[in-house]
Design an enzyme around this catalytic site. Sequence first.
Site, short mmCIF file in Angstrom:
data_model
loop_
_atom_site.label_atom_id
_atom_site.label_comp_id
_atom_site.label_asym_id
_atom_site.label_seq_id
_atom_site.Cartn_x
_atom_site.Cartn_y
_atom_site.Cartn_z
N ASP A 106 0.77 -1.25 0.00
CA ASP A 106 0.00 0.00 0.00
C ASP A 106 0.80 1.30 0.00
OD1 ASP A 106 -1.68 -2.09 0.38
OD2 ASP A 106 -2.76 -1.25 2.08
N GLU A 149 -0.36 -9.53 11.90
CA GLU A 149 -0.29 -9.13 10.49
C GLU A 149 1.15 -8.84 10.06
OE1 GLU A 149 -2.44 -5.54 9.70
OE2 GLU A 149 -2.60 -5.94 7.57
C1 6A9 Z 1 -10.11 -1.69 4.51
C2 6A9 Z 1 -10.51 -1.40 6.87
C3 6A9 Z 1 -11.99 -0.52 9.98
C4 6A9 Z 1 -3.53 -4.75 3.55
O1 6A9 Z 1 -4.48 -8.76 4.00
C5 6A9 Z 1 -5.34 -8.02 3.21
C6 6A9 Z 1 -4.67 -6.75 2.73
C7 6A9 Z 1 -3.43 -7.07 1.89
O2 6A9 Z 1 -3.84 -7.65 0.69
C8 6A9 Z 1 -2.61 -5.85 1.58
O3 6A9 Z 1 -1.45 -6.23 0.92
N1 6A9 Z 1 -4.32 -5.92 3.88
C9 6A9 Z 1 -2.26 -5.11 2.84
O4 6A9 Z 1 -1.52 -3.96 2.53
C10 6A9 Z 1 -5.51 -5.53 4.68
C11 6A9 Z 1 -6.42 -4.64 3.89
C12 6A9 Z 1 -7.70 -4.32 4.54
C13 6A9 Z 1 -8.47 -3.32 3.73
C14 6A9 Z 1 -9.81 -3.10 4.27
C15 6A9 Z 1 -11.13 -1.55 5.54
C16 6A9 Z 1 -11.48 -1.56 7.95
O5 6A9 Z 1 -11.46 -0.40 8.71
#
Ligand code: 6A9
Length: 807
Positions: A566, A763
């Site tokens: 991100d 994470e």
């Molecule tokens: C937004 C948030 C209360 C971010 O593991 C899933 C993803 C990855 O694919 C990505 O590479 N995570 C990483 O940078 C989590 C993303 C969650 C987004 C959801 C809503 C809730 O707010």
Amino acid sequence: MRWSSSILCLLSGLLVSAQDAPQVFTQASNDSLLWGAYRPNVYFGLRSRLPTSLTTALMWSRAEHYETMANTFRYTCEQHSGIKGYGWDVYDPRTGGVQTIRDQENGIDLETSFVKFDEGRGGWGARIKGTVRDDAQPGSGSQNGVKEQLKTMLLFTVGVEGERSVSKVVDTEAANDNGFKGDVTIEGQGESMGPFRITITEPESNSHPVHNHPSYQAKPLDRTYVHSMMMPQEALWQGKALAFRSMKATIDQYGEEYTENTMPPPWQTYTISHEPGAGNVHLIQKSYDGDFQFDVFFTPSTQGIQPTSKDLTKAIQKVTEDFNAKYAAVLAPQAPFTGKQYLPFSKALFSNLIGGIGYFHGEHLVDRSYAPEYEEENEAFHFATAEARARNQQKVEGPYTLYTSVPSRPFFPRGFLWDEGFHLLPILDFDPEVAMQIVSSWFEGLMDEDGWIPREVILGQEAASKVPAEFQVQYPHYANPPTLFMVLEALLDKAKYGSGENALDQGLLKAWLERLYPLLQRNYEWYRETQYGDLKGYDRGEIRSRKEGYRWRGRTPQHILTSGLDDYPRAQPPHPGELHTDLLSWIGMMTRALRRVASFLGQSDDAEKYGKTLEAIKRNVDDLHWDQGNRTYCDVTVDDFEESIHVCHKGYISLFPFLTGLMGPEHKHLGAMLDLIADENELWSPFGIRSLSKSDELYGTEENYWRSPVWMNINYLVLENLLRIAEISGPHAPRATRMYTALRQNLVSTVYRGWEKTGFAWEQYNPESGEGQRTQHFTGWTSLVVKMMAMPETPVVGRAGGRHDEL
Ligand code: 6A9
């Protein structure tokens, strides 16, 4: 004769769509996957892989405090809710599993087991077992002997989806208002399921709250209360709201009769109204003193025999034993992780990954306006994009179906494209067919005609309930790393080198890939056609291919969410002439995977074509992205003088040609990659490889999401590629061996320590302290640590296997 058979061929060609193409997986294989803990969003939620299914969930709370009940009432998985760890200790999607929930705030440890009878054809059984915790605090109803008197109330919900489904409680002993003294039985018939029976039963040994309050006679708490209701389809998943609604009726009734001081105790006040009958949701409530246990059986009516609690006890034992034996054969930790603490750790992480597989069905939001601003052509494109997005041009699409694992049950209980490729690497070691079914689901169930697969998949209201509205819309020109192609390579490796418990039948793989092949190609072409880079500035002769350069669409000044990394620093300001190192590398990996699939299927022309593209990509990785001054790979942008320049922030992005296996043991820049990884002032930390170099000016700044923390998915790729270099003789093999050994030790210790200390996988990990951070209970790619443990302690030069032959 010839004529009629070719007509038949033509007809069948027309009629057979990808969905109902000839079965690749056997009926038995599908049967055993029909039921599962496929609602990862709730602590214990069972359903089938049918779009309209019977679904169940569990809710509970300690019931001695009026004030806190609303907060200690458990249903959906949440973070920081007073629970000291929870999850599957054992889980096999074909047979069942055992989950432990350490609910400190409620003073109880729950064990929820789920097993299938006769490989799923005989239905299933679930056992809910509560044990008062040693650290339970006395409550208002248990001044002495908290162990015996701690009061827990539980609700088991049964929902029957589908407008045409029917179900009712069989009213045997509950003719009056006083609840069921014995078993509760529900019979029904689902829209897409045959007739079935649910039985809820408990042993005599349980003890129930008693009280001498005058109202007690009206609500004997040694009874089971059942409230059947008819609800709109979209309300069926909302167990907690339905339970509170039903309890409110009781509370209102008491409210009239008693004052605050003369109210019945909370464990009696919080009872649902007893209205058993027909409906599409049935709430079943039980209240206990101290330890307890009850069982639920689901039995297809075609099944003559109803399993007993004794059968269930045996089946749970067998599931556990079989899982343990299989696990030891395929994923046993290797030295130095053979100490007895590592095996349960490994099993728990793996079980939570595979036990997090969900079945999702419903609609989602897509913006297919193809607004001209989405072309991202001029230099201010991100302003225009933001405006176009703010116009909210999304439409509801679907329903779609997705069978997938999830990154985190409490926080991200839905599908994420690039996470899934990582999830499937350990899963395919245990059950390759499950991994294949998941890959199929992404390609066959979700991909559109252009070859686009959404990055984040939020199907239906239950999934949407955990995503703020502004994050829900998906865009058909936005990509995400094509990690499912890594899974294809791993499956090919397995079919080639696996043996014994690790084998994968080549015929099965072939049949499956034949069916998938056109979809893989379509997806590949979609990446190349939508994420192409502008190579005009490179028309200077030294670039041998003018095609192979790529740019992620959908960036803002601060983020390229589509890249998955991100907030990793990129060119500033954003420019349509950018070229992204990671995307070119990913497409290289994708090309290699497709080439391997093509040769495996005997498509030699295709294999040759992909081979040529792969060569062009490898050349362009060096021609476009190598920065001699910085001795690293860098993104490219266009400066004020219209010159192409490198944008270098050392970190994960610089490593991508290495991470995606595009650099062989003799590669001229391999030494520089190893230098960067091994340097403590850059990427090396005692807890794993940092996302950004400690020497980068942006290290640890702003959101600091991908700007220093240690991520296990990328670290797994580092480790795997170090191992590869170590095992093929070459100038860097001895050094790669040392780095591999040290890194493996660091990574496993980091995740293990966090798990031991907090009860959770995290994470990401802090590069200074090694502490787990951000999302708690992140059982997605952090679970790759089980593969790290199962990797060899010492690389063996010349060992056959893996993708070594591809370097
Ligand atoms: C937004 C948030 C209360 C971010 O593991 C899933 C993803 C990855 O694919 C990505 O590479 N995570 C990483 O940078 C989590 C993303 C969650 C987004 C959801 C809503 C809730 O707010």
